[in-house]
Scaffold this active site. Structure first.
Site, PDB file in Angstrom:
ATOM      1  N   ILE A  71       1.132  -1.345   0.301  1.00 26.03           N
ATOM      2  CA  ILE A  71      -0.182  -0.013   0.234  1.00 26.03           C
ATOM      3  C   ILE A  71       0.697   1.454  -0.317  1.00 26.03           C
ATOM      4  CG2 ILE A  71      -1.586   0.778   1.242  1.00 26.03           C
ATOM      5  CD1 ILE A  71      -2.620  -1.049   2.371  1.00 26.03           C
ATOM      6  N   ILE A 109      12.076  -0.395  12.503  1.00 28.35           N
ATOM      7  CA  ILE A 109      11.535   1.056  14.303  1.00 28.35           C
ATOM      8  C   ILE A 109      11.520  -0.254  14.868  1.00 28.35           C
ATOM      9  CG2 ILE A 109       9.791  -0.519  13.430  1.00 28.35           C
ATOM     10  CD1 ILE A 109       7.672   1.882  13.874  1.00 28.35           C
ATOM     11  N   TYR A 151       0.556 -14.111  11.851  1.00 24.92           N
ATOM     12  CA  TYR A 151      -0.196 -14.493  13.109  1.00 24.92           C
ATOM     13  C   TYR A 151      -0.163 -15.851  14.065  1.00 24.92           C
ATOM     14  CZ  TYR A 151      -2.817 -11.036   9.968  1.00 24.92           C
ATOM     15  OH  TYR A 151      -2.670 -10.289   9.094  1.00 24.92           O
ATOM     16  N   GLU A 209     -10.083  -6.754   9.434  1.00 29.11           N
ATOM     17  CA  GLU A 209      -9.924  -8.070  10.456  1.00 29.11           C
ATOM     18  C   GLU A 209     -10.274  -7.576  12.144  1.00 29.11           C
ATOM     19  OE1 GLU A 209      -8.183 -10.808  10.718  1.00 29.11           O
ATOM     20  OE2 GLU A 209      -7.783 -10.879   8.036  1.00 29.11           O
ATOM     21  N   ARG A 253      -5.166 -17.047  15.445  1.00 34.53           N
ATOM     22  CA  ARG A 253      -4.998 -15.834  14.437  1.00 34.53           C
ATOM     23  C   ARG A 253      -5.394 -14.484  14.782  1.00 34.53           C
ATOM     24  NH1 ARG A 253      -7.561 -15.974   8.990  1.00 34.53           N
ATOM     25  NH2 ARG A 253      -7.995 -13.783   8.844  1.00 34.53           N
ATOM     26  N   TYR A 301      -3.524 -11.113  15.105  1.00 32.50           N
ATOM     27  CA  TYR A 301      -3.357  -9.591  14.330  1.00 32.50           C
ATOM     28  C   TYR A 301      -4.748  -8.401  15.381  1.00 32.50           C
ATOM     29  CZ  TYR A 301      -3.790  -6.990   9.824  1.00 32.50           C
ATOM     30  OH  TYR A 301      -3.926  -6.502   9.577  1.00 32.50           O
ATOM     31  N   ASN A 335      -9.871  -5.722   2.224  1.00 35.67           N
ATOM     32  CA  ASN A 335      -8.467  -6.692   0.818  1.00 35.67           C
ATOM     33  C   ASN A 335      -7.826  -6.336  -0.240  1.00 35.67           C
ATOM     34  OD1 ASN A 335     -10.090  -8.650   2.983  1.00 35.67           O
ATOM     35  ND2 ASN A 335      -8.714  -9.796   1.984  1.00 35.67           N
ATOM     36  N   TYR A 391      -1.849 -23.519   7.521  1.00 33.95           N
ATOM     37  CA  TYR A 391      -1.612 -22.879   8.114  1.00 33.95           C
ATOM     38  C   TYR A 391      -1.452 -22.735   9.388  1.00 33.95           C
ATOM     39  CZ  TYR A 391      -4.005 -18.669   5.404  1.00 33.95           C
ATOM     40  OH  TYR A 391      -4.386 -18.299   4.609  1.00 33.95           O
ATOM     41  N   TYR A 399      -5.200 -21.680  13.948  1.00 39.76           N
ATOM     42  CA  TYR A 399      -6.011 -20.989  12.659  1.00 39.76           C
ATOM     43  C   TYR A 399      -7.687 -21.130  13.007  1.00 39.76           C
ATOM     44  CZ  TYR A 399      -7.247 -19.314   8.103  1.00 39.76           C
ATOM     45  OH  TYR A 399      -7.537 -18.581   7.119  1.00 39.76           O
TER      46      TYR A 399
HETATM   47  P1  NAD Z   1       3.348  -4.991   3.042  1.00 40.03           P
HETATM   48  O1  NAD Z   1       3.881  -6.315   4.125  1.00 40.03           O
HETATM   49  O2  NAD Z   1       3.618  -4.804   1.689  1.00 40.03           O
HETATM   50  O3  NAD Z   1       3.299  -3.336   4.075  1.00 40.03           O
HETATM   51  C1  NAD Z   1       4.098  -3.093   5.082  1.00 40.03           C
HETATM   52  C2  NAD Z   1       4.913  -2.877   5.650  1.00 40.03           C
HETATM   53  O4  NAD Z   1       5.688  -2.511   6.511  1.00 40.03           O
HETATM   54  C3  NAD Z   1       6.201  -3.574   4.993  1.00 40.03           C
HETATM   55  O5  NAD Z   1       7.268  -3.259   3.384  1.00 40.03           O
HETATM   56  C4  NAD Z   1       7.207  -4.619   4.991  1.00 40.03           C
HETATM   57  O6  NAD Z   1       8.699  -3.793   4.808  1.00 40.03           O
HETATM   58  C5  NAD Z   1       7.606  -2.920   6.653  1.00 40.03           C
HETATM   59  N1  NAD Z   1       7.762  -3.472   7.846  1.00 40.03           N
HETATM   60  C6  NAD Z   1       7.821  -4.737   8.882  1.00 40.03           C
HETATM   61  N2  NAD Z   1       8.496  -4.377   9.830  1.00 40.03           N
HETATM   62  C7  NAD Z   1       9.028  -3.386   9.375  1.00 40.03           C
HETATM   63  C8  NAD Z   1      10.234  -3.040  10.896  1.00 40.03           C
HETATM   64  N3  NAD Z   1      10.508  -3.477  12.352  1.00 40.03           N
HETATM   65  N4  NAD Z   1      11.118  -1.719  10.552  1.00 40.03           N
HETATM   66  C9  NAD Z   1      10.154  -1.004   9.125  1.00 40.03           C
HETATM   67  N5  NAD Z   1       9.698  -1.180   9.044  1.00 40.03           N
HETATM   68  C10 NAD Z   1       9.137  -2.540   8.731  1.00 40.03           C
HETATM   69  O7  NAD Z   1       1.593  -4.168   3.719  1.00 40.03           O
HETATM   70  P2  NAD Z   1       0.632  -3.794   3.295  1.00 40.03           P
HETATM   71  O8  NAD Z   1      -0.893  -4.548   2.265  1.00 40.03           O
HETATM   72  O9  NAD Z   1       0.969  -2.278   2.508  1.00 40.03           O
HETATM   73  O10 NAD Z   1       0.005  -3.384   4.508  1.00 40.03           O
HETATM   74  C11 NAD Z   1      -0.060  -2.451   5.601  1.00 40.03           C
HETATM   75  C12 NAD Z   1      -0.372  -2.089   5.913  1.00 40.03           C
HETATM   76  O11 NAD Z   1      -2.149  -1.771   5.895  1.00 40.03           O
HETATM   77  C13 NAD Z   1      -0.062  -2.386   7.567  1.00 40.03           C
HETATM   78  O12 NAD Z   1      -0.735  -1.505   8.769  1.00 40.03           O
HETATM   79  C14 NAD Z   1      -1.787  -3.750   7.274  1.00 40.03           C
HETATM   80  O13 NAD Z   1      -2.073  -4.022   8.569  1.00 40.03           O
HETATM   81  C15 NAD Z   1      -2.471  -3.258   6.621  1.00 40.03           C
HETATM   82  N6  NAD Z   1      -3.625  -3.552   6.303  1.00 40.03           N
HETATM   83  C16 NAD Z   1      -3.621  -3.863   4.802  1.00 40.03           C
HETATM   84  C17 NAD Z   1      -4.651  -4.455   3.949  1.00 40.03           C
HETATM   85  C18 NAD Z   1      -4.488  -4.881   2.712  1.00 40.03           C
HETATM   86  O14 NAD Z   1      -5.741  -5.035   1.598  1.00 40.03           O
HETATM   87  N7  NAD Z   1      -3.483  -5.403   1.674  1.00 40.03           N
HETATM   88  C19 NAD Z   1      -5.764  -5.420   4.688  1.00 40.03           C
HETATM   89  C20 NAD Z   1      -5.612  -4.569   6.156  1.00 40.03           C
HETATM   90  C21 NAD Z   1      -5.041  -4.556   6.914  1.00 40.03           C
HETATM   91  C1  UGA Z   2      -5.896 -10.322   5.333  1.00 40.40           C
HETATM   92  C2  UGA Z   2      -4.888 -10.415   6.534  1.00 40.40           C
HETATM   93  O1  UGA Z   2      -4.831 -10.350   8.007  1.00 40.40           O
HETATM   94  C3  UGA Z   2      -4.484  -8.523   6.542  1.00 40.40           C
HETATM   95  O2  UGA Z   2      -3.576  -8.899   4.677  1.00 40.40           O
HETATM   96  C4  UGA Z   2      -5.606  -7.965   6.286  1.00 40.40           C
HETATM   97  O3  UGA Z   2      -6.001  -6.702   7.482  1.00 40.40           O
HETATM   98  C5  UGA Z   2      -6.499  -8.297   5.703  1.00 40.40           C
HETATM   99  O4  UGA Z   2      -7.144 -10.327   5.577  1.00 40.40           O
HETATM  100  C6  UGA Z   2      -7.086  -7.531   4.308  1.00 40.40           C
HETATM  101  O5  UGA Z   2      -6.300  -7.664   3.134  1.00 40.40           O
HETATM  102  O6  UGA Z   2      -8.121  -6.736   4.284  1.00 40.40           O
HETATM  103  P1  UGA Z   2      -7.165 -12.695   5.043  1.00 40.40           P
HETATM  104  O7  UGA Z   2      -8.183 -11.884   3.776  1.00 40.40           O
HETATM  105  O8  UGA Z   2      -7.817 -13.711   5.960  1.00 40.40           O
HETATM  106  O9  UGA Z   2      -6.053 -11.566   5.928  1.00 40.40           O
HETATM  107  O10 UGA Z   2      -5.875 -13.379   4.105  1.00 40.40           O
HETATM  108  P2  UGA Z   2      -5.771 -14.577   2.846  1.00 40.40           P
HETATM  109  O11 UGA Z   2      -4.078 -14.843   2.924  1.00 40.40           O
HETATM  110  O12 UGA Z   2      -5.860 -13.239   1.652  1.00 40.40           O
HETATM  111  O13 UGA Z   2      -6.785 -15.067   2.653  1.00 40.40           O
HETATM  112  C7  UGA Z   2      -7.654 -14.796   2.613  1.00 40.40           C
HETATM  113  C8  UGA Z   2      -8.800 -16.578   2.436  1.00 40.40           C
HETATM  114  O14 UGA Z   2      -7.939 -17.204   1.428  1.00 40.40           O
HETATM  115  C9  UGA Z   2      -8.715 -16.905   3.330  1.00 40.40           C
HETATM  116  O15 UGA Z   2      -9.990 -17.451   4.069  1.00 40.40           O
HETATM  117  C10 UGA Z   2      -7.319 -18.178   3.461  1.00 40.40           C
HETATM  118  O16 UGA Z   2      -8.136 -18.980   4.771  1.00 40.40           O
HETATM  119  C11 UGA Z   2      -8.240 -18.017   2.207  1.00 40.40           C
HETATM  120  N1  UGA Z   2      -6.912 -18.932   1.471  1.00 40.40           N
HETATM  121  C12 UGA Z   2      -5.434 -18.958   2.232  1.00 40.40           C
HETATM  122  C13 UGA Z   2      -6.618 -20.219   0.266  1.00 40.40           C
HETATM  123  O17 UGA Z   2      -8.001 -20.491   0.175  1.00 40.40           O
HETATM  124  N2  UGA Z   2      -5.545 -20.670   0.038  1.00 40.40           N
HETATM  125  C14 UGA Z   2      -4.353 -20.029  -0.189  1.00 40.40           C
HETATM  126  O18 UGA Z   2      -3.475 -20.541  -0.960  1.00 40.40           O
HETATM  127  C15 UGA Z   2      -4.344 -18.556   0.776  1.00 40.40           C
END
Ligand code: NAD
Ligand code: UGA
Length: 365
Positions: free
Chosen positions: A12, A54, A83, A119, A160, A163, A192, A308, A312
């Site tokens: 993101i 961090i 998780y 979540e 699980r 988180y 998602n 997992y 889980y």
């Molecule tokens: P991501 O893993 O790509 O981004 C997280 C970043 O944090 C990574 O680049 C990682 O290197 C950095 N990071 C981790 N540990 C670190 C540390 N110790 N010091 C410095 N940097 C560190 O994940 P994302 O999908 O971009 O998610 C960003 C945020 O949004 C997170 O807080 C995640 O929980 C939240 N989120 C994302 C989604 C989604 O749909 N992708 C859904 C729900 C919540």
């Molecule tokens: C994710 C993560 O918790 C976070 O990145 C974030 O907070 C949030 O959802 C989000 O993206 O909004 P989840 O959607 O469960 O959680 O993560 P995925 O790995 O994308 O799994 C989605 C679903 O697919 C789960 O039910 C998982 O069990 C299933 N899955 C996963 C499969 O059926 N096959 C796989 O190979 C992997």
């Protein structure tokens, strides 16, 4: 404005950086362990990248917060496999380290945008009272609203939820600081997001990324897509471009409307079961990229604890109520589910392995 983006090198974060560079003249500092995803930002005069961890860098981070006008905190462990495998590390990073940032913002009187998660809502009420419902498939049971929906998590033995719990406690503390008038914060709950640069293919790392990357790997290399617990669980997918459009509006904070607010960001119309997602990805691949010869992956059911590890559990269904983002930010997601999945796949399937440039369409707020 000088914006500090913690985790700005992630999925993101890197898209937010790209769009801020293209559309604004804010000065950006991205702090992360990695910078590989900061494709178009590298070398840009308005972007400074700082590599750091961090957990070992509090003094420098305090100074960076002090020098900024706005802090956007995206740092977290965000993959469900973590998780299960390293629950204490999840609490350490997603709660303690993020709380340190929030308290630095209080100390230096800085605005904070904190990334939380959908979540925090946990499960819908349906698995608990399924037999007593006339229509358990009614989407109203899984439409989650920021300020009214109750949060339903599983038992402690299902770790699980650690988180969700860590992020929820952080949210509650930010809210409490807000009540005491000590912090100007906005909380974002993403639903998602997918798109170019999400995670990595399982073959590229030693971890266990989110589902989109697993399914893509199976399409590219076979042999099977694994449907955890049968794949009837549902998610609503949002293209990263739509999400970033909303995030930029929150950063701009017109008339302070985002202060002390929580926002769901998601695409309520893009709900799909995980099994349907797998089928959709295969269908799109066949139409766009398949050579007609290579074997396509089979769908195989697998037990969640086998996939997992023990502890889980899963969210059965979650649909964002985005009334608040619509009303306060005039934001509307634009991409249909088919577009979201196809555009996300293009990034890997058009080129070799994710080295493609990605040019999002114009989503100027
Ligand atoms: P991501 O893993 O790509 O981004 C997280 C970043 O944090 C990574 O680049 C990682 O290197 C950095 N990071 C981790 N540990 C670190 C540390 N110790 N010091 C410095 N940097 C560190 O994940 P994302 O999908 O971009 O998610 C960003 C945020 O949004 C997170 O807080 C995640 O929980 C939240 N989120 C994302 C989604 C989604 O749909 N992708 C859904 C729900 C919540
Ligand atoms: C994710 C993560 O918790 C976070 O990145 C974030 O907070 C949030 O959802 C989000 O993206 O909004 P989840 O959607 O469960 O959680 O993560 P995925 O790995 O994308 O799994 C989605 C679903 O697919 C789960 O039910 C998982 O069990 C299933 N899955 C996963 C499969 O059926 N096959 C796989 O190979 C992997």
């Amino acid at each position: 404005m000088r914006i500090l983006l913690l985790g700005g090198g992630g999925f993101i974060g890197s898209h937010v950086v790209d769009q801020l560079l293209q559309r604004t003249d804010h000065e950006l500092v991205a702090y992360d362990l990695y910078d590989e995803k900061l494709v178009s930002g590298n070398g840009h005069s308005a972007l400074k990248f700082i590599r750091g961890d961090i957990r070992e860098d509090h003094e420098r981070l305090g100074a960076l917060v002090h020098e900024s006008d706005l802090v956007v905190d995206l740092i977290a462990h965000a993959n469900p496999s973590l998780y299960i495998k390293v629950p204490l590390d999840v609490v350490d990073l997603n709660f303690h380290e993020n709380l340190f940032i929030a308290e630095s913002c209080i100390k230096h009187s800085k605005r904070l945008i904190q990334f939380s998660t959908c979540e925090v809502y946990g499960k819908s009420v349906v698995p608990l009272v399924h037999d007593r419902l006339d229509d358990p498939d009614d989407p109203a049971f899984a439409r989650f609203s920021e300020d009214t929906t109750h949060m339903i998590l599983g038992p402690v033995s299902r770790h699980r939820w650690i988180y969700s719990c860590a992020k929820q406690l952080l949210e509650r503390i930010l809210h409490a600081y807000g009540l005491e008038d000590r912090l100007d914060y906005t909380i974002i709950r993403p639903f998602n997001f997918i798109g170019p640069r999400i995670d990595y293919l399982p073959s590229e790392g030693d971890g266990n990324p989110r589902v989109f990357s697993h399914f893509l790997q199976a399409i590219l290399d076979g042999p099977s897509m694994q449907l955890v617990n049968g794949g009837s669980q549902r998610r609503a997918y949002t293209l990263i471009d739509d999400a970033v459009d909303c995030i930029l509006r929150i950063i701009e904070n017109p008339n302070g409307v985002c202060s002390r607010q929580i926002f769901n960001i998601g695409s309520p119309d893009n709900e799909v079961s995980i099994r349907e997602l797998a089928e959709k990805m295969i269908k799109i691949y066949k139409r766009r990229w398949w050579d007609g010869h290579r074997a396509l992956p089979r769908l195989v059911e697998v037990d969640g604890e086998e996939f997992y590890g023990s502890g889980y559990d899963d969210s059965d269904r979650r649909i964002p109520d985005i009334t608040k983002a619509r009303q306060l930010l005039n934001w509307e997601p634009r991409y249909t589910l088919d577009e979201v999945v196809e555009r996300s796949m293009e990034y890997w399937c058009n080129g070799s392995n994710g080295s493609n440039e990605y040019n999002p369409t114009d989503t100027t707020p």
